[in-house]
Design an enzyme around this catalytic site. Structure first.
Site, PDB file in Angstrom:
ATOM      1  N   ASP A   1       0.853  -1.186   0.000  1.00 23.76           N
ATOM      2  CA  ASP A   1       0.000   0.000   0.000  1.00 23.76           C
ATOM      3  C   ASP A   1       0.887   1.233   0.000  1.00 23.76           C
ATOM      4  O   ASP A   1       1.993   1.212   0.553  1.00 23.76           O
ATOM      5  CB  ASP A   1      -0.910   0.013   1.232  1.00 23.76           C
TER       6      ASP A   1
ATOM      7  N   ASP B   1      -6.884  -1.463  -4.737  1.00 22.47           N
ATOM      8  CA  ASP B   1      -7.957  -1.127  -3.797  1.00 22.47           C
ATOM      9  C   ASP B   1      -8.873  -0.050  -4.379  1.00 22.47           C
ATOM     10  O   ASP B   1     -10.095  -0.104  -4.226  1.00 22.47           O
ATOM     11  CB  ASP B   1      -7.381  -0.620  -2.471  1.00 22.47           C
TER      12      ASP B   1
END
Length: 167
Positions: A128, A147
Protein backbone atom coordinates in the site's frame (compact mmCIF):
# COMPACT_ATOMS: atom_id res chain seq x y z
CA UNK A 1 -22.22 -33.65 -40.90
CA UNK A 2 -21.76 -31.13 -38.08
CA UNK A 3 -18.94 -28.62 -38.35
CA UNK A 4 -17.06 -27.14 -35.44
CA UNK A 5 -16.94 -23.41 -35.01
CA UNK A 6 -13.38 -22.20 -35.24
CA UNK A 7 -14.27 -18.61 -34.40
CA UNK A 8 -15.26 -17.52 -30.90
CA UNK A 9 -18.92 -17.04 -30.19
CA UNK A 10 -20.29 -13.56 -29.72
CA UNK A 11 -20.47 -13.96 -25.94
CA UNK A 12 -16.85 -15.09 -25.60
CA UNK A 13 -15.61 -12.43 -28.03
CA UNK A 14 -17.39 -9.71 -26.05
CA UNK A 15 -15.61 -10.88 -22.91
CA UNK A 16 -12.29 -9.66 -24.32
CA UNK A 17 -12.67 -5.90 -23.67
CA UNK A 18 -13.59 -6.51 -20.04
CA UNK A 19 -10.62 -8.80 -19.51
CA UNK A 20 -8.42 -6.14 -21.14
CA UNK A 21 -9.69 -3.54 -18.65
CA UNK A 22 -8.93 -5.92 -15.77
CA UNK A 23 -5.45 -6.56 -17.24
CA UNK A 24 -4.82 -2.81 -17.50
CA UNK A 25 -5.77 -2.36 -13.83
CA UNK A 26 -3.37 -5.18 -12.89
CA UNK A 27 -0.58 -3.65 -14.98
CA UNK A 28 -0.96 -0.14 -13.53
CA UNK A 29 -1.32 -1.56 -10.01
CA UNK A 30 1.81 -3.69 -10.26
CA UNK A 31 3.91 -0.97 -11.92
CA UNK A 32 3.02 1.56 -9.22
CA UNK A 33 3.72 -0.95 -6.43
CA UNK A 34 7.09 -1.94 -7.92
CA UNK A 35 8.04 1.73 -8.30
CA UNK A 36 7.14 2.55 -4.70
CA UNK A 37 8.82 -0.60 -3.33
CA UNK A 38 12.06 0.23 -5.17
CA UNK A 39 11.96 3.94 -4.26
CA UNK A 40 10.89 3.88 -0.59
CA UNK A 41 11.93 2.13 2.59
CA UNK A 42 9.18 0.52 4.69
CA UNK A 43 7.39 3.31 6.55
CA UNK A 44 9.10 6.08 4.58
CA UNK A 45 6.78 8.96 3.76
CA UNK A 46 6.90 11.69 1.10
CA UNK A 47 4.58 14.65 1.59
CA UNK A 48 2.83 15.56 -1.66
CA UNK A 49 0.12 17.95 -0.43
CA UNK A 50 -1.38 19.01 2.89
CA UNK A 51 -3.77 16.04 2.67
CA UNK A 52 -1.84 13.41 0.70
CA UNK A 53 1.42 11.49 1.15
CA UNK A 54 3.12 8.60 -0.55
CA UNK A 55 4.21 5.97 1.96
CA UNK A 56 5.41 2.38 1.73
CA UNK A 57 3.24 0.16 3.91
CA UNK A 58 2.70 -3.60 4.01
CA UNK A 59 -0.71 -5.07 4.72
CA UNK A 60 -0.86 -8.77 5.63
CA UNK A 61 -4.61 -8.57 6.21
CA UNK A 62 -7.59 -7.38 4.23
CA UNK A 63 -9.15 -3.93 3.97
CA UNK A 64 -8.04 -1.58 6.76
CA UNK A 65 -5.51 -4.25 7.85
CA UNK A 66 -8.31 -6.54 9.03
CA UNK A 67 -6.71 -9.74 10.47
CA UNK A 68 -3.20 -8.47 9.70
CA UNK A 69 -1.82 -9.85 12.99
CA UNK A 70 -3.30 -13.34 12.63
CA UNK A 71 -0.17 -15.42 12.15
CA UNK A 72 -0.07 -15.88 8.36
CA UNK A 73 -3.06 -18.12 7.58
CA UNK A 74 -4.98 -15.06 6.35
CA UNK A 75 -2.64 -14.77 3.34
CA UNK A 76 -3.99 -18.04 1.92
CA UNK A 77 -7.54 -17.37 3.09
CA UNK A 78 -7.78 -14.00 1.33
CA UNK A 79 -5.99 -15.37 -1.74
CA UNK A 80 -8.52 -18.22 -1.95
CA UNK A 81 -11.47 -15.85 -1.59
CA UNK A 82 -10.06 -13.53 -4.27
CA UNK A 83 -9.41 -16.38 -6.71
CA UNK A 84 -12.90 -17.81 -6.18
CA UNK A 85 -14.35 -14.33 -6.69
CA UNK A 86 -12.27 -13.92 -9.89
CA UNK A 87 -13.69 -17.14 -11.34
CA UNK A 88 -17.23 -16.05 -10.47
CA UNK A 89 -16.64 -12.56 -11.91
CA UNK A 90 -15.38 -14.03 -15.20
CA UNK A 91 -18.52 -16.18 -15.35
CA UNK A 92 -20.67 -13.07 -14.75
CA UNK A 93 -18.74 -11.07 -17.35
CA UNK A 94 -19.24 -13.79 -19.93
CA UNK A 95 -22.95 -14.01 -19.14
CA UNK A 96 -23.62 -10.25 -18.96
CA UNK A 97 -20.94 -8.75 -21.21
CA UNK A 98 -23.51 -6.55 -22.95
CA UNK A 99 -24.37 -4.68 -19.74
CA UNK A 100 -21.78 -1.94 -19.83
CA UNK A 101 -21.85 -0.42 -16.35
CA UNK A 102 -22.21 -3.83 -14.69
CA UNK A 103 -19.29 -5.18 -16.73
CA UNK A 104 -17.13 -2.11 -16.01
CA UNK A 105 -17.76 -2.65 -12.31
CA UNK A 106 -16.86 -6.33 -12.53
CA UNK A 107 -13.75 -5.70 -14.65
CA UNK A 108 -12.42 -3.13 -12.16
CA UNK A 109 -13.11 -5.43 -9.21
CA UNK A 110 -11.49 -8.35 -11.04
CA UNK A 111 -8.34 -6.38 -11.85
CA UNK A 112 -8.05 -5.08 -8.31
CA UNK A 113 -8.58 -8.48 -6.74
CA UNK A 114 -5.95 -10.13 -8.94
CA UNK A 115 -3.53 -7.24 -8.37
CA UNK A 116 -3.68 -7.83 -4.63
CA UNK A 117 -3.49 -11.63 -5.06
CA UNK A 118 -0.22 -11.17 -6.95
CA UNK A 119 1.18 -9.23 -3.99
CA UNK A 120 0.06 -11.85 -1.47
CA UNK A 121 1.63 -14.67 -3.48
CA UNK A 122 4.88 -12.88 -4.41
CA UNK A 123 5.58 -10.85 -1.24
CA UNK A 124 3.35 -12.39 1.43
CA UNK A 125 1.60 -9.04 1.91
CA UNK A 126 -0.10 -6.32 -0.10
CA UNK A 127 1.90 -3.19 -0.88
CA UNK A 128 0.00 0.00 0.00
CA UNK A 129 1.25 3.51 -0.69
CA UNK A 130 -1.56 6.06 -1.09
CA UNK A 131 -1.98 7.92 2.22
CA UNK A 132 -4.75 10.49 2.54
CA UNK A 133 -5.18 12.47 5.75
CA UNK A 134 -7.05 15.46 7.07
CA UNK A 135 -5.73 17.82 9.74
CA UNK A 136 -7.34 17.01 13.06
CA UNK A 137 -8.93 13.80 11.76
CA UNK A 138 -5.82 11.67 11.19
CA UNK A 139 -4.80 9.33 8.42
CA UNK A 140 -7.04 7.08 6.38
CA UNK A 141 -5.45 3.60 6.09
CA UNK A 142 -2.99 3.48 3.20
CA UNK A 143 -4.23 1.78 0.03
CA UNK A 144 -3.18 1.15 -3.57
CA UNK A 145 -4.40 1.21 -7.18
CA UNK A 146 -5.99 -2.25 -6.85
CA UNK A 147 -7.96 -1.13 -3.80
CA UNK A 148 -9.05 2.00 -5.67
CA UNK A 149 -10.26 -0.08 -8.64
CA UNK A 150 -12.21 -2.37 -6.29
CA UNK A 151 -13.87 0.62 -4.60
CA UNK A 152 -14.73 2.32 -7.91
CA UNK A 153 -16.06 -1.00 -9.22
CA UNK A 154 -18.19 -1.45 -6.10
CA UNK A 155 -19.54 2.08 -6.53
CA UNK A 156 -20.42 1.41 -10.17
CA UNK A 157 -22.06 -1.87 -9.16
CA UNK A 158 -24.25 -0.06 -6.61
CA UNK A 159 -25.08 2.68 -9.13
CA UNK A 160 -25.98 0.05 -11.74
CA UNK A 161 -28.27 -1.72 -9.26
CA UNK A 162 -29.96 1.56 -8.29
CA UNK A 163 -30.55 2.36 -11.97
CA UNK A 164 -31.94 -1.11 -12.54
CA UNK A 165 -34.33 -0.86 -9.57
CA UNK A 166 -35.62 2.52 -10.82
CA UNK A 167 -36.55 1.12 -14.26
Amino acid sequence: MATKKIFPTKSSASLTPWLCIAALVILIDQLTKITIAKTFQLGEEKVITTFFNLVLAYNKGAAFSFLSDSGGWQRYFFTGIALAAAVFIIYLLKKHSGQRMFSWALALILGGAIGNVIDRMVYGHVIDFLDFHWPGLGHFPAFNVADSAICIGAGLFILDELRRVNR
